[in-house]
Structures are given as C-alpha cells and as structure tokens.
Scaffold this motif. Structure first.
Motif, PDB file in Angstrom:
ATOM      1  N   ASP A   1      -3.747 -38.269 -22.441  1.00  0.00           N
ATOM      2  CA  ASP A   1      -2.395 -38.208 -21.886  1.00  0.00           C
ATOM      3  C   ASP A   1      -2.266 -39.168 -20.705  1.00  0.00           C
ATOM      4  OD1 ASP A   1       0.184 -37.585 -21.260  1.00  0.00           O
ATOM      5  OD2 ASP A   1      -0.147 -35.435 -21.005  1.00  0.00           O
ATOM      6  N   GLU A   2      -1.727 -40.345 -20.953  1.00  0.00           N
ATOM      7  CA  GLU A   2      -1.548 -41.379 -19.923  1.00  0.00           C
ATOM      8  C   GLU A   2      -2.794 -41.536 -19.054  1.00  0.00           C
ATOM      9  OE1 GLU A   2       2.178 -41.699 -18.009  1.00  0.00           O
ATOM     10  OE2 GLU A   2       3.193 -40.369 -19.392  1.00  0.00           O
TER      11      GLU A   2
ATOM     12  N   SER B   1       3.860 -35.179 -23.499  1.00  0.00           N
ATOM     13  CA  SER B   1       2.767 -34.272 -23.119  1.00  0.00           C
ATOM     14  C   SER B   1       2.844 -32.980 -23.911  1.00  0.00           C
ATOM     15  CB  SER B   1       2.816 -33.964 -21.620  1.00  0.00           C
ATOM     16  OG  SER B   1       2.543 -35.133 -20.884  1.00  0.00           O
TER      17      SER B   1
HETATM   18 MG   LIG Z   1       3.729 -36.360 -19.748  1.00  0.00          MG
END
Ligand SMILES: [Mg+2]
Ligand SMILES: Nc1ncnc2c1ncn2[C@@H]1O[C@H](COP(=O)(O)OP(=O)(O)O)[C@@H](O)[C@H]1O
Length: 279
Positions: free
Chosen positions: A177-178, A54
């Motif tokens: 992000d995911e 991240s």
């Molecule tokens: Mg992360």
C-alpha cells in the motif's frame, strides 16, 4: 489428488462492495468491484485519494470484510489464505520492531512460523525452499546494515527491510500500500528497480497501490484505474512494455504513451464523477 487447473486467478473479486457507517452518513467506499489477477502478475492500483485503494487492498488482506460480493485468493477466502501465510503485506510505513536488528526483523516471520505445519493451498508451487534472507538483504544494499536497529536506518532502508521481511514467507500474493510514497524521488526510483529484481527472483503475484502514474507504468503488467464516489474500477490497462524496465525506459515514447493514457483515464473519471454536478 487431481491435476491442478492453472487458470485459477491468484486474486479474484466479484461484485465487491464495502460501506463504512450506516444511515445517511454511510459511505460507499467500494461498489461493484470485479477484478481477476492471474498468478505471477504485477498489478498496480491507481486513483485519487479516497477512491478506495486501501480498502480494496484491505479486503484482499482480510483486514476488512466485503458487505457483499466475493473476494478470493487462489479460490479460497482471504482469511484462510492469510492463515496459510500465503499473503504478505507491506504498509505505507514500515512497522519494524524497534528492538530487533535488521536481520532479526526480516527472519522473525520464518522463526515464528517454523514448525507451524504450513500447508500450501492447491495449485501452489510446492517444494520451494525458503528464500535466503541475508542474500536478499545484500541484494537490496543492506549487507552492511544487517545488525543495525531500525532507528539507525533511513526511511528508504527501513522500507527495503519491510519488503524483504514480507518476502520471507514466500507469499503467493504480496500486497503493498503506497510503500514508496514517503520517500524522495531518487530513493523511490532505486527501490522500484530493486523491487522489480526481487519480483523477478521470487515469483509472486503483486498488488501495488500507488498514486504515481510513472511508478504504476514502470512496475506493472496491468494498471487498475479507480475513481471515487463510489470507489470503483473505471479501467484496466495492460502495460505492454518490455522488461527489464531500467531508467532509460522511462524516457521512451512508448512509456509516455502509457503515462498519458492513464492520466486521461484518471481525469475523465474525475470529471464524470456523480457528484460533479451536485450543489
Ligand atoms: Mg490509501
Ligand atoms: N475505517 C473507516 N471508517 C470510515 N470511513 C473510512 C474508513 N476507511 C476508509 N474510509 C473512507 O473510505 C473511503 C476510501 O478510503 P481508502 O480506501 O482509504 O481510500 P484511498 O486509499 O484510495 O485513499 C474514503 O472516503 C475514506 O475516508
């Protein structure tokens, strides 16, 4: 105007380092990160929790600044690229405005930026028209949901809205992000397929954070493998599999070969981590 060089990477990091805190409690979230992502590629970043995935994305998104090294988007700073609306960001939870319906949510960035005199950076493919967002919504199965509020949608539907919204300004770089990690496996596989279809249609460079090996192999041209303590890149693996990558592809020996390769790299990075022999 000079003829643009076509070799300039969409994203470039060189010697990027990010430290949180100071003194003995300081944490080196990223160290010595070198990465070049050519325009139009789909790149996944994979690694265990806490390895700086991240943070890496946030450096590119200009949400954090590197302590040393350089981070560039199309040869300019992330701040400038974001000011030019060249960067789209899809976080893990979709952050839609609850009082706006689906169509209003996805068209909001276009409406806010209308007349803002957006200037494309050099080498950008100029002259493209803004994507037809109602059509994109229909393509990802949200045709019937256009006038519903976010609270009336499932998690998978909300995430599809967030993706279409991020595509609304035709970002040259799409950072995710995911985005699918909170979804069940069936929804996740269907969204992977839809994302690939959208990416095929809207040429953009994608940097996609995941901790799923299968997801990384299915989606990517290149997988960047990270390891923690300090957060760093340990391998960059090109996924030389044909596209489109439908559900049948996931069962092939070639596909499993790449999954095994990435799992091995993740495991050896974990085994060799500097703190493995401490205390
Ligand atoms: Mg992360
Ligand atoms: N704002 C912050 N302040 C202090 N430490 C942070 C901050 N953000 C992240 N970290 C730490 O930096 C490391 C990397 O975090 P992160 O980039 O979120 O990893 P990942 O996304 O791979 O799980 C972790 O040890 C995390 O606890």
């Amino acid at each position: 105007m000079s003829t643009p060089a076509t070799t300039e990477p969409a994203i470039r990091l060189a010697g990027a380092r990010k430290v949180y805190g100071t003194g003995p409690g300081a944490l080196v979230a990223l160290d010595g990160v070198d990465l070049e992502i050519p325009a139009g590629r789909f790149v996944s970043v994979i690694g265990p929790s806490g390895c700086g995935k991240s943070t890496l994305l946030r450096l590119v998104a200009s949400l954090e600044r590197a302590d040393s090294g350089t981070v560039e988007i199309r040869g300019t700073s992330p701040e400038e690229a974001c000011a030019q609306k060249l960067v789209g960001f899809v976080p893990q939870t979709p952050a839609l405005l609850p009082w706006l319906d689906v169509l209003q949510n996805v068209t909001l960035p276009q409406r806010v930026n209308r007349g803002a005199g957006r200037r494309r950076l050099r080498h950008a493919p100029d002259g493209r028209t803004a994507p037809d967002l109602p059509r994109l919504l229909r393509e990802v199965g949200l045709g019937e949901a256009m006038h519903r509020l976010p609270a009336q949608l499932s998690g998978g539907m909300q995430q599809r809205v967030a993706i279409v919204r991020a595509l609304g300004l035709q970002p040259e770089v799409l950072l995710m992000d995911e985005p699918f990690s909170a979804l069940d496996e069936f929804t996740r596989e269907s969204l992977q397929e839809q994302l690939l279809d959208l990416w095929d249609e809207i040429t953009t460079t994608v940097m996609f954070v995941t901790h799923s090996v299968t997801e990384a192999v299915r989606l990517s041209d290149t997988v960047v493998v990270m390891a923690p303590k300090p957060g760093r890149i340990v391998d960059v693996i090109d996924i030389d599999l044909p596209r489109p990558r439908g559900a049948a592809q996931l069962k092939t020996a070639d596909f499993h070969h790449f999954e095994d390769l990435i799992r091995d790299r993740l495991q050896s990075a974990w085994r060799d981590r500097p703190t493995a022999h401490a205390a």
